[in-house]
Design a protein around this motif. Sequence first.
Motif, PDB file in Angstrom:
ATOM      1  N   ALA A  96       0.807  -1.221   0.000  1.00 38.07           N
ATOM      2  CA  ALA A  96       0.000   0.000   0.000  1.00 38.07           C
ATOM      3  C   ALA A  96       0.843   1.275   0.000  1.00 38.07           C
ATOM      4  O   ALA A  96       0.520   2.244  -0.693  1.00 38.07           O
ATOM      5  N   LYS A  97       1.938   1.296   0.766  1.00 38.47           N
ATOM      6  CA  LYS A  97       2.752   2.511   0.860  1.00 38.47           C
ATOM      7  C   LYS A  97       3.293   2.918  -0.503  1.00 38.47           C
ATOM      8  O   LYS A  97       3.229   4.101  -0.887  1.00 38.47           O
ATOM      9  N   ASP A  98       3.828   1.957  -1.257  1.00 38.13           N
ATOM     10  CA  ASP A  98       4.356   2.266  -2.586  1.00 38.13           C
ATOM     11  C   ASP A  98       3.243   2.721  -3.523  1.00 38.13           C
ATOM     12  O   ASP A  98       3.432   3.624  -4.339  1.00 38.13           O
ATOM     13  N   TRP A  99       2.092   2.085  -3.414  1.00 29.84           N
ATOM     14  CA  TRP A  99       0.966   2.465  -4.275  1.00 29.84           C
ATOM     15  C   TRP A  99       0.486   3.875  -3.978  1.00 29.84           C
ATOM     16  O   TRP A  99       0.082   4.606  -4.883  1.00 29.84           O
ATOM     17  N   GLU A 100       0.533   4.251  -2.704  1.00 31.46           N
ATOM     18  CA  GLU A 100       0.121   5.608  -2.330  1.00 31.46           C
ATOM     19  C   GLU A 100       1.023   6.647  -3.014  1.00 31.46           C
ATOM     20  O   GLU A 100       0.546   7.693  -3.458  1.00 31.46           O
ATOM     21  N   THR A 101       2.310   6.364  -3.089  1.00 33.39           N
ATOM     22  CA  THR A 101       3.231   7.321  -3.719  1.00 33.39           C
ATOM     23  C   THR A 101       2.974   7.461  -5.212  1.00 33.39           C
ATOM     24  O   THR A 101       3.390   8.441  -5.816  1.00 33.39           O
ATOM     25  N   ARG A 102       2.292   6.467  -5.792  1.00 36.02           N
ATOM     26  CA  ARG A 102       1.962   6.526  -7.227  1.00 36.02           C
ATOM     27  C   ARG A 102       0.609   7.169  -7.480  1.00 36.02           C
ATOM     28  O   ARG A 102       0.186   7.298  -8.630  1.00 36.02           O
ATOM     29  N   GLY A 103      -0.075   7.589  -6.418  1.00 42.12           N
ATOM     30  CA  GLY A 103      -1.353   8.275  -6.610  1.00 42.12           C
ATOM     31  C   GLY A 103      -2.578   7.423  -6.397  1.00 42.12           C
ATOM     32  O   GLY A 103      -3.693   7.859  -6.709  1.00 42.12           O
ATOM     33  N   VAL A 104      -2.393   6.213  -5.868  1.00 41.83           N
ATOM     34  CA  VAL A 104      -3.530   5.346  -5.579  1.00 41.83           C
ATOM     35  C   VAL A 104      -3.880   5.460  -4.101  1.00 41.83           C
ATOM     36  O   VAL A 104      -2.995   5.342  -3.246  1.00 41.83           O
ATOM     37  N   GLN A 105      -5.151   5.691  -3.795  1.00 47.26           N
ATOM     38  CA  GLN A 105      -5.585   5.744  -2.392  1.00 47.26           C
ATOM     39  C   GLN A 105      -5.716   4.295  -1.891  1.00 47.26           C
ATOM     40  O   GLN A 105      -6.802   3.811  -1.576  1.00 47.26           O
ATOM     41  N   ALA A 106      -4.559   3.647  -1.814  1.00 46.61           N
ATOM     42  CA  ALA A 106      -4.535   2.202  -1.602  1.00 46.61           C
ATOM     43  C   ALA A 106      -5.123   1.785  -0.257  1.00 46.61           C
ATOM     44  O   ALA A 106      -5.902   0.833  -0.177  1.00 46.61           O
ATOM     45  N   ARG A 107      -4.742   2.471   0.809  1.00 52.33           N
ATOM     46  CA  ARG A 107      -5.228   2.066   2.127  1.00 52.33           C
ATOM     47  C   ARG A 107      -6.739   2.255   2.243  1.00 52.33           C
ATOM     48  O   ARG A 107      -7.437   1.437   2.835  1.00 52.33           O
ATOM     49  N   ARG A 108      -7.214   3.338   1.682  1.00 56.15           N
ATOM     50  CA  ARG A 108      -8.659   3.595   1.740  1.00 56.15           C
ATOM     51  C   ARG A 108      -9.431   2.555   0.939  1.00 56.15           C
ATOM     52  O   ARG A 108     -10.443   2.020   1.397  1.00 56.15           O
ATOM     53  N   LEU A 109      -8.939   2.263  -0.247  1.00 52.89           N
ATOM     54  CA  LEU A 109      -9.603   1.269  -1.080  1.00 52.89           C
ATOM     55  C   LEU A 109      -9.488  -0.121  -0.469  1.00 52.89           C
ATOM     56  O   LEU A 109     -10.430  -0.918  -0.515  1.00 52.89           O
ATOM     57  N   ALA A 110      -8.327  -0.419   0.115  1.00 52.70           N
ATOM     58  CA  ALA A 110      -8.117  -1.734   0.711  1.00 52.70           C
ATOM     59  C   ALA A 110      -9.022  -1.945   1.918  1.00 52.70           C
ATOM     60  O   ALA A 110      -9.363  -3.086   2.260  1.00 52.70           O
ATOM     61  N   SER A 111      -9.415  -0.853   2.592  1.00 48.55           N
ATOM     62  CA  SER A 111     -10.325  -0.987   3.728  1.00 48.55           C
ATOM     63  C   SER A 111     -11.688  -1.482   3.276  1.00 48.55           C
ATOM     64  O   SER A 111     -12.450  -2.048   4.062  1.00 48.55           O
ATOM     65  N   VAL A 112     -11.998  -1.258   2.006  1.00 51.14           N
ATOM     66  CA  VAL A 112     -13.234  -1.771   1.420  1.00 51.14           C
ATOM     67  C   VAL A 112     -13.024  -3.210   0.952  1.00 51.14           C
ATOM     68  O   VAL A 112     -13.872  -4.085   1.115  1.00 51.14           O
TER      69      VAL A 112
END
Length: 228
Positions: free
Chosen positions: A147-163
């Motif tokens: 998730a951390k790497d994806w966040e740096t690329r502009g993906v709201q990874a943690r928020r989406l992963a919570s779903v």
Amino acid sequence: LEQKLSAHISEPGDEGDQRFELAQRLRIDMSVKMSRDAFESRGIPVGRIGTLMASRVHAQFQHIDGCSSAQLREWYHGACLSEEQGVDDREMARLWKKVAVWACLPPGDLRMECDTRGLTLKGIVQKGDIEAQRDHLLFELLVSERAKDWETRGVQARRLASVGAEIAVQAVVQLGHFEAMSEDKLRQVCKDAGLPEVATMDRPDILGALMSVLTWELLPLQELEKDC
């Protein structure tokens, strides 16, 4: 003495086989205990998974270290992370080793690992539930690790992963498609998405706008209302 030991552990029949197996386990147990510090320094939690499992994980680590780039990508793409590009060999090897350890954790420790990362174990209460959902939990843990790497690329990874972890992966895959497009194609996608055409927008801004729209489309109603 060595000849006597060999003679005993090579006896035919069930008793001889059992003796051989037990002797092997004892050898492994002693070997791992003698090298425990070295195992722990490589990220193998001997105390949590036991000496026999630690020995297997160590062998898997050695296999991973000897894998080619193609083999690492094959594992990564097969771990339900689709065809994400741009992940270097060191990161893929690190993730594979993480999964190797997680796969060996007792149910209670696996749950603790998930709790530490804030992962919601919906409907998973008993140890049997954790075992039945182990593959799913490994996937959730793997996504949380990325998730951390994806966040740096502009993906709201943690928020989406919570779903749902698969939702975060879906966004990453789509970002890869966007990144492969020409700027003219990206502007056309923006137009098709109903976004105003702004000539001064550069490529990162266009990608950011498209990822915002994609995130809204992937979020459930209750989560989407938070942005309104």
